[in-house]
Enzyme design. Structure first.
Site, PDB file in Angstrom:
ATOM      1  N   CYS A   1       0.826  -1.219   0.000  1.00  0.00           N
ATOM      2  CA  CYS A   1       0.000   0.000   0.000  1.00  0.00           C
ATOM      3  C   CYS A   1       0.858   1.267   0.000  1.00  0.00           C
ATOM      4  O   CYS A   1       0.440   2.304   0.511  1.00  0.00           O
ATOM      5  CB  CYS A   1      -0.959   0.017   1.190  1.00  0.00           C
ATOM      6  N   ASN A   2       2.055   1.167  -0.557  1.00  0.00           N
ATOM      7  CA  ASN A   2       2.962   2.322  -0.625  1.00  0.00           C
ATOM      8  C   ASN A   2       3.441   2.464  -2.070  1.00  0.00           C
ATOM      9  O   ASN A   2       4.585   2.131  -2.393  1.00  0.00           O
ATOM     10  CB  ASN A   2       4.147   2.120   0.324  1.00  0.00           C
TER      11      ASN A   2
END
EC number: 2.8.1.9
Length: 810
Positions: free
Chosen positions: A431-432
């Site tokens: 999620c980055n």
């Protein structure tokens, strides 16, 4: 261990703490030892200790807690407990209650969202955020852009100061901006932003992708000297900067000291600190900054008074009361004191030394790995300085692996094999997306073409156009051990490092798979010609099949094979991987009667389904039939579900009238509900070779398990004769008078580790673990051959046991 302790003995294992790591593991994490797990995903969520949970349970069972919005004695005591919990959170970050308030939220994401939706955005505001930020921070961009503000990703550069530099010693921090994003194009005409607008700068205390820690001096530089720090960017003249730190990942080992680095907002997640509770986080906010936030919604607990039929509301004045909508999660809040008690007993600094010693050990080991041809194995991300005294990363190791030829191992291959070895880690972009693109050198063009190719988060596209789309991450927690780190390194070496090539007495099949030495095989003279040993039909996907001597073929393969499937209420396809007990559902088709019969030990009566009558029945009959069938399967599987039918060869009718789009395939498709192909062919000789490997590998396995038979692999066709893995070379096959084309090997999954012994479903790591050791190609574990039937439209064709099998070899 001895070598490790020579280097890290002063840091590892809490030498000055109340309990050594070995005591902590044996007394508080017995479940890891009992289940044989190596847990290395503490960046995702650390683990709760058994002592911690015992204290929580004792607390809940020996006390009475009430809604803090009530005025009873119990509720007042609960309010006091919540106030004490706030104080503990502030104390952990060395934040004075005079300067900061603790707002409890449903998690770190909710804390970040609260900042985004209440920040005083104007069209003159700017939102700057480092590339290395979680999606939950990037989402704030939507609030900023919607209000006409600008948004921009930035890179942080640290350089050593020159001798004549006016500032104190230490690194100089510069902020390099990327493309400015805005939806209010009129701002393009303005040369300078107005000085009275508020601006927000966001960065993580620790990157959850790479583990790199950011210099917290950024807080003071942005708040006090933004013009110099942002020099060369369009934002250098902007005033009134506020700073947001996402501390969800970093605060477990290095919580920001808010007395020294007075950020305006800090997002916290408690399950990342001590495992439990989940669904609870906090936003630490400076009291003077909280006054600037613009909250629209009000609820129970946030108002002092309101009138229902006129526009009147008086809000509560205390910061936490005005922002915590509804009743606080008071039972979860009651639990965090036990987590903080645990952290205090160890101290964050000791946790940092313990966990970082493990991450540096793993990084050095991975960095040193070489294939037999001398090429490097591992590419590490964000790990330049591997000295503990000056290490600037958290206890996270992020990497990708390369083959001897320089191509990439897919991260899903690593995850799949790690799982077989009992190692729990994480793969992907975590999620980055900014850090992922930055470290993997993915351009905007790469990212957009990947999306156009169908790549989305959590899918199976781990390498596209020769580039990885994500990485492998292992991360350590306060209870991690050297033994776990070493087991992980040993796993990487045994699974991915190629030894020097040797010319031995082994043979190679298709240049990829090695066989056992010839003396362990039967005499080659004993191999007969190939023939069809058995035929199995699986009418319902993932349920048991039935054997036949002869069976008709059709354009989708074997008539009625995987023509039905079971679907959960949420639209998911149910398989043995999700519901192992599906293997206990037995099926049979009587072609003359036109009946599919299904039975299960959980159901008193057999289920009989008419194959041919559905298309001519009236609506009420169809509805009653559908209800009867779905009720039977719900009882057999133990969860609400329904049976779907693919269009049969005799009818265009689909049993479930309200089927979800995409589950009943296009009528022109030549495959029913099979995963990849119409047929799976397994060789008896290949299974025998696998059995010999299993027996040679593990005597305990030999004693505990019967020999595998071919039906463990759910084949349609079992052939006998020839050498093991000869099917790898087949291009086309003639069985009797029918022609088939090989589509290549079948990629196996954990489903073959599920066995049905005497009506009991059992799971193990075999045979997939053994297959992975010698049947792995480009991330796939291949066993068996997929076939496509080359249909003869002119005649009705049958296939039969005993038919001669004539392959056309490559």
């Amino acid at each position: 261990m001895e070598s490790f302790l020579k280097k890290f003995g002063d840091y590892y294992g809490y030498p000055d703490g109340p309990n050594h790591i070995n005591q902590i593991r044996h007394s508080q994490f017995k479940r890891l030892e009992d289940q044989g797990f190596v847990y290395l995903d503490h960046a995702g969520s650390t683990l709760y200790s058994e002592l911690q949970m015992a204290d929580i349970f004792k607390d809940l069972t020996s006390n009475v807690f009430g809604n803090p919005h009530s005025q009873s004695d119990i509720s007042s005591a609960t309010s006091d407990l919540i106030a004490d919990a706030r104080h503990q959170v502030l104390e952990y970050f060395n934040a004075s209650p005079e300067d900061y308030s603790c707002i409890f939220t449903s998690g770190a994401t909710a804390a970040l969202k609260l900042v985004g939706e209440t920040f005083p955005w104007t069209q003159d505001s700017n939102f700057l955020y480092t590339m290395e930020n979680h999606n939950s921070v990037l989402g704030i961009r939507e609030y900023a852009l919607a209000q006409g503000a600008s948004a921009c990703a930035v890179d942080i550069e640290e350089t050593a100061n020159q001798p004549d530099h006016l500032t104190n010693s230490g690194p100089s921090i510069k902020v390099k901006h990327r493309a400015v994003q805005m939806r209010n194009t009129s701002k393009l005409q303005k040369e300078e932003s107005k000085g009275d607008a508020y601006n927000l700068f966001a960065f993580p205390s620790e990157c959850n992708f790479s583990g790199v820690r950011f210099d917290l001096d950024l807080v003071n530089l942005i708040k006090e000297n933004a013009e110099t720090t942002l020099e060369g960017s369009p934002f250098s003249k902007s005033k009134r900067w506020m700073v947001l730190i996402d501390a969800a990942k970093g605060c477990a080992t290095l919580p920001p000291d808010l007395s020294e680095y007075p950020a305006d907002f800090v997002a916290v997640s408690f399950y990342k600190l001590f495992g439990y509770p989940t669904g609870l986080g906090a936003l630490l906010v400076r009291n003077d900054s909280a006054k600037l936030l613009k909250k629209t919604y009000f609820s129970g607990g946030t108002v002092a008074a309101s009138i229902a039929d006129i526009d009147f509301v008086k809000r509560r004045e205390r910061v936490e009361e005005s922002f915590e909508d509804g009743s606080a999660s008071f039972l979860s809040i009651a639990a965090i004191r036990h987590g903080f008690k645990l952290l205090k007993s160890l101290t964050p600094s000791a946790i940092w030394m313990h966990t970082t010693s493990l991450s540096i050990y793993v990084k050095k080991k991975l960095q040193a790995l070489r294939h037999g041809n001398g090429t490097g194995v591992c590419i590490l991300y964000g790990s330049e300085n591997l000295k503990l005294s000056s290490h600037k990363s958290g206890p996270t190791v992020t990497f990708n692996l390369k083959r001897p030829d320089g191509s990439w191992f897919g991260y899903l291959e690593v995850e799949k094999l790690a799982s077989l070895s009992g190692i729990q880690l994480r793969t992907g972009c975590f999620c980055n997306p900014g850090a992922c693109a930055k470290y993997l050198d993915l351009s905007h063009s790469d990212l957009l073409s990947n999306v156009e190719a169908g790549h989305v988060c959590w899918d199976e596209n781990d390498v596209i156009n020769g580039k990885p789309t994500g990485a492998v991450r292992v991360s350590f927690g306060y209870m991690s051990t050297f033994e776990e780190a070493k087991k992980f390194v040993d796993f990487i070496i045994s699974s991915f490092v190629s030894p020097p090539k040797k010319i031995g007495n082994g043979n190679v099949v298709s240049g990829r798979f090695s066989q056992l030495p010839s003396e362990e095989l039967e005499s080659k003279e004993s191999f007969p010609s190939h023939y069809l040993k058995s035929i199995t039909i699986y009418p319902i996907k993932s349920c048991a099949g039935f054997y036949v001597m002869r069976w008709p073929l059709c354009r989708t393969g074997l008539l009625h094979d995987r023509e039905w499937m079971v679907q959960g209420l949420t639209g998911d396809i149910l398989t043995q991987k999700k519901v192992p007990d599906m293997s206990l559902i037995r099926t049979f088709i009587d072609l003359e009667e036109g009946l599919l019969s299904v039975e299960s030990s959980r159901c008193k009566d057999k289920l009989h389904i008419k194959i041919k009558s559905g298309s001519h029945a009236n609506i009420l009959e169809n509805l009653n039939e559908e209800t009867r069938i779905n009720s039977w399967f719900t009882n057999a599987i133990g969860r609400q579900c329904k049976l779907l039918r693919y269009s049969s060869s005799t009818s265009n009718h689909c049993l479930n009238r309200n089927k979800s789009p995409g589950f009943c395939r296009d009528l022109e498709s030549n495959i029913n509900f099979a995963n990849e192909a119409q047929f799976l062919l397994i060789s008896e000789e290949s299974v025998s070779d696998l059995n010999r490997r299993l027996e040679a590998k593990d005597e305990d396995y030999k004693r505990a398990h019967e020999k595998l038979n071919p039906y463990r692999f759910r084949p349609n066709l079992v052939v006998s004769g020839g050498e093991p893995y000869a099917e790898d070379k087949w291009r086309t096959i003639k069985i009797g008078d029918n022609h088939f084309t090989s589509l290549g090997g079948c990629n196996r999954c954990q489903m073959i580790n599920i066995s049905n012994e005497a009506g009991l479903v059992k799971k193990s790591n075999e045979p997939l673990t053994t297959l992975a050791s010698y049947r792995r190609v480009k991330g796939k574990i291949l066993f068996g051959t997929l076939l496509r039937y080359e249909i003869d439209e002119k005649t009705q064709c049958w296939i039969g046991v005993g038919d001669e099998v004539n392959p056309d070899i490559e």
